[in-house]
Design an enzyme around this catalytic site. Structure first.
Site, PDB file in Angstrom:
ATOM      1  N   ASP A   1       4.456 -12.255 -17.756  1.00 43.15           N
ATOM      2  CA  ASP A   1       3.981 -11.415 -16.737  1.00 43.15           C
ATOM      3  C   ASP A   1       3.200 -12.128 -15.760  1.00 43.15           C
ATOM      4  O   ASP A   1       2.550 -13.137 -16.169  1.00 43.15           O
ATOM      5  CB  ASP A   1       3.189 -10.058 -17.352  1.00 43.15           C
ATOM      6  CG  ASP A   1       2.928  -8.817 -16.565  1.00 43.15           C
ATOM      7  OD1 ASP A   1       3.624  -9.202 -15.475  1.00 43.15           O
ATOM      8  OD2 ASP A   1       2.776  -7.847 -17.167  1.00 43.15           O
ATOM      9  N   ASP A   2       2.961 -11.547 -14.652  1.00 48.84           N
ATOM     10  CA  ASP A   2       2.181 -12.146 -13.772  1.00 48.84           C
ATOM     11  C   ASP A   2       0.673 -12.473 -13.814  1.00 48.84           C
ATOM     12  O   ASP A   2       0.235 -13.455 -13.684  1.00 48.84           O
ATOM     13  CB  ASP A   2       2.143 -11.781 -12.113  1.00 48.84           C
ATOM     14  CG  ASP A   2       1.940 -10.414 -12.082  1.00 48.84           C
ATOM     15  OD1 ASP A   2       0.849 -10.088 -11.779  1.00 48.84           O
ATOM     16  OD2 ASP A   2       2.658  -9.293 -12.654  1.00 48.84           O
TER      17      ASP A   2
ATOM     18  N   GLY B   1      -8.252  -6.143   4.470  1.00 48.13           N
ATOM     19  CA  GLY B   1      -9.182  -7.086   4.024  1.00 48.13           C
ATOM     20  C   GLY B   1     -10.504  -5.976   3.457  1.00 48.13           C
ATOM     21  O   GLY B   1     -10.248  -4.821   3.331  1.00 48.13           O
TER      22      GLY B   1
ATOM     23  N   TYR C   1       0.723 -12.339  -7.294  1.00 48.47           N
ATOM     24  CA  TYR C   1       1.232 -10.887  -7.387  1.00 48.47           C
ATOM     25  C   TYR C   1       1.746 -10.281  -6.186  1.00 48.47           C
ATOM     26  O   TYR C   1       2.779  -9.603  -6.090  1.00 48.47           O
ATOM     27  CB  TYR C   1       0.074 -10.155  -8.250  1.00 48.47           C
ATOM     28  CG  TYR C   1       0.823  -8.633  -8.217  1.00 48.47           C
ATOM     29  CD1 TYR C   1       1.699  -8.227  -9.048  1.00 48.47           C
ATOM     30  CD2 TYR C   1      -0.367  -7.842  -7.572  1.00 48.47           C
ATOM     31  CE1 TYR C   1       1.915  -6.821  -9.184  1.00 48.47           C
ATOM     32  CE2 TYR C   1       0.228  -6.342  -7.808  1.00 48.47           C
ATOM     33  CZ  TYR C   1       1.112  -5.984  -8.337  1.00 48.47           C
ATOM     34  OH  TYR C   1       1.406  -4.628  -8.376  1.00 48.47           O
TER      35      TYR C   1
ATOM     36  N   CYS D   1      -6.342 -16.140  -0.039  1.00 49.23           N
ATOM     37  CA  CYS D   1      -6.243 -15.539  -1.422  1.00 49.23           C
ATOM     38  C   CYS D   1      -4.920 -15.914  -2.244  1.00 49.23           C
ATOM     39  O   CYS D   1      -3.942 -15.554  -1.978  1.00 49.23           O
ATOM     40  CB  CYS D   1      -6.033 -13.943  -1.168  1.00 49.23           C
ATOM     41  SG  CYS D   1      -5.838 -12.890  -2.729  1.00 49.23           S
TER      42      CYS D   1
ATOM     43  N   GLY E   1       0.902  -1.173  -0.022  1.00 45.85           N
ATOM     44  CA  GLY E   1      -0.101   0.032  -0.048  1.00 45.85           C
ATOM     45  C   GLY E   1       0.886   1.389  -0.082  1.00 45.85           C
ATOM     46  O   GLY E   1       1.683   1.319   0.875  1.00 45.85           O
TER      47      GLY E   1
HETATM   48  S1  SF4 Z   1      -8.321 -14.799  -5.152  1.00 43.39           S
HETATM   49 FE1  SF4 Z   1      -9.174 -13.021  -6.021  1.00 43.39          FE
HETATM   50  S2  SF4 Z   1     -11.166 -12.507  -5.392  1.00 43.39           S
HETATM   51 FE2  SF4 Z   1     -10.143 -14.205  -4.144  1.00 43.39          FE
HETATM   52  S3  SF4 Z   1      -9.517 -12.822  -2.368  1.00 43.39           S
HETATM   53 FE3  SF4 Z   1      -7.832 -12.916  -3.810  1.00 43.39          FE
HETATM   54  S4  SF4 Z   1      -8.104 -11.296  -5.211  1.00 43.39           S
HETATM   55 FE4  SF4 Z   1      -9.870 -11.545  -4.216  1.00 43.39          FE
END
Ligand code: SF4
Length: 463
Positions: A356-357, A103, A253, A247, A28
């Site tokens: 690229d990612d 989050g 990334y 996630c 961030g």
């Molecule tokens: S996988 Fe995609 S939709 Fe799920 S938390 Fe991560 S960025 Fe968000």
């Protein structure tokens, strides 16, 4: 996407928080904040901008204590700017409480209305404030939990707040004399625990511990609440849930490659994505070129698997700040070129696989492909180390709207044509899932369209 940090029981905790959150700057860049407690009062400094540029020695002089939390923000919910910068501080029935949150909560509007009915006001537009405001609402202790005598006043209120919010949270509450740390039942966002002599540390990624010389101890478990005060550390498994939804984009990334989270090393998983992509690909080429920095690790895996040499065909300028001079139409690629420069020495006359990612809007990839061609590449084959992004994220990642996602608007062939590449290939969803230890424990909604938590309503900023 945000980064959070916390430390308990160290002199000049503010300095540890400063460097600990600096290590999370990649999570961030909009604002930064540090809150410190000396057991008597809580002081907070919040600024817009980067950690090193924004927090001055003078700011640091206003902070001193043994407990600290810190935050870097990339806003996903609420307005931009310093008002929603964290740590948030609120006077509650439990005294002043500061909070950092990573989050996104998906039932913001419902809870806001319920709180207002009880006469509890919200003063910001960020969903994170709910986690503080709910402390003054009600109490809740599930039957399976037996509270330690030290926790009987405070935790029922924290448990109530956590049981009401839905969505993704890795959160640290700082009271005057303790930290309370929690992760949602699905474990969407990472949160780790470290140790440094007698101090306990918490951070979004383990790279934060490295900079401080601390040891990674363990992860905060999904659904777990940890209290740390002068009496010690106490852990409660507030939510028991089989389904997890960590996630997967953290591996694709967001996280730094040297970090450990979700039970694995980011580097290892990211490299596996490159290997899996190479296995699915039958292209013949002379060199593999990563898009720096995020394409580098999958490109290493791809290159090793294919036996095609990796070359730094694109060089990144690390000193790019913000430019207020708008380029002319002829100089429309300047923003990409300021950051990424082609390396003619390795590109000329070569068949290039560029890695690229991820591919989100496609506009940067288009500029990269044309830049590689101008620098003499004979063929440019774009390879993406993740599947097409087909849905927005409701759990704390600032993705564009569904309409802005290129994979929703065009076929693969149309995208290839738009980007100007000789060929385009993504890692398959199955391929991606095969790179993590247990794909069933991960959220991949932005790739699969299958959302683990329904989004009732949200403070999500639609761009
Ligand atoms: S996988 Fe995609 S939709 Fe799920 S938390 Fe991560 S960025 Fe968000």
């Amino acid at each position: 996407m945000c980064g959070i940090f916390g430390i308990f029981n160290v002199e000049q905790a503010q300095k540890y928080a400063f460097y600990g959150i600096y290590a999370l700057q990649h999570r961030g860049q909009e604002s930064v904040g540090i809150a410190v407690s000396d057991y008597e009062k809580i002081n907070v400094v919040k600024k817009t901008g980067l950690v090193l540029e924004s927090i001055s020695p003078k700011d640091m002089e206003t902070l001193n204590g043994n407990i600290a939390i810190a935050h870097v923000r990339y806003s996903t919910a609420g307005d931009l700017g310093s008002a929603n910068a964290q740590p948030l501080l609120r006077k509650t029935s439990l005294g002043p409480v500061a909070l950092v949150h990573n989050g996104n909560l998906v039932n913001y509007n419902t809870l806001k209305a319920q709180l207002q009915e009880k006469g509890i006001n919200l003063y910001h537009t960020s969903d994170s404030e709910l986690l503080l405001a709910l402390l003054d609402a009600e109490e809740y202790v599930p039957e399976h939990i037996r509270l330690h005598p030290e926790d009987t006043t405070l935790l029922p209120k924290v448990f109530y707040a956590l049981s009401k919010v839905k969505g993704a949270y890795s959160v640290i509450y700082m009271f005057k004399d303790r930290l309370v740390v929690a992760r949602d039942a699905f474990g969407f966002r990472p949160l780790l625990v470290g140790r440094l002599k007698n101090a306990l540390l918490f951070a979004s990624e383990s790279c934060s511990f490295d900079i401080l010389g601390a040891q990674l101890w363990r992860e905060v478990k999904p659904g777990e609440v940890i209290v740390v005060d002068k009496k010690g550390i106490r852990s409660y498994q507030l939510f028991q849930q089989e389904k997890k939804a960590m996630c997967i984009f953290e591996f694709v990334y967001f996280s730094k490659p040297e970090s450990y989270l979700f039970g694995d090393w980011v580097y290892k998983v990211r490299k596996a994505m490159g290997i899996a992509l190479a296995k699915e690909d039958d292209i013949i080429a002379d060199i593999v070129v990563p898009v720096p920095d995020s394409g580098l690790v999958p490109a290493i895996g791809y290159s090793q698997q294919k036996g095609i040499p990796l070359e730094l065909g694109i060089i990144r300028n690390h000193y790019v700040g913000r430019s207020f001079i708008e380029p002319t139409q002829e100089l429309r690629d300047i923003k990409v070129l300021m950051k990424l420069n082609p390396n003619r020495a390795v590109l000329e006359g070569k068949r290039v696989v560029v890695i690229d990612d991820s591919l989100v809007r496609g506009t940067t990839s288009k500029k990269i492909v044309s830049m590689l061609r101008r620098a003499g590449a004979k063929e440019v084959h774009l390879r993406i180390a993740s599947p097409p992004v087909v849905g927005p994220c409701y759990y704390g990642i600032d993705t564009p709207t569904k309409e802005e996602l290129i994979a929703n608007r065009f076929t693969k062939e149309e995208i290839q044509k738009f980007i100007g590449a000789d060929s385009l290939k993504y890692l398959s969803l199955e391929g991606l899932r095969g790179c993590v230890k247990d794909a069933n424990e991960f959220c991949d909604a932005c790739f699969s369209g299958v959302y683990p938590v329904a989004y009732e309503d949200t403070a999500l900023r639609i761009r």
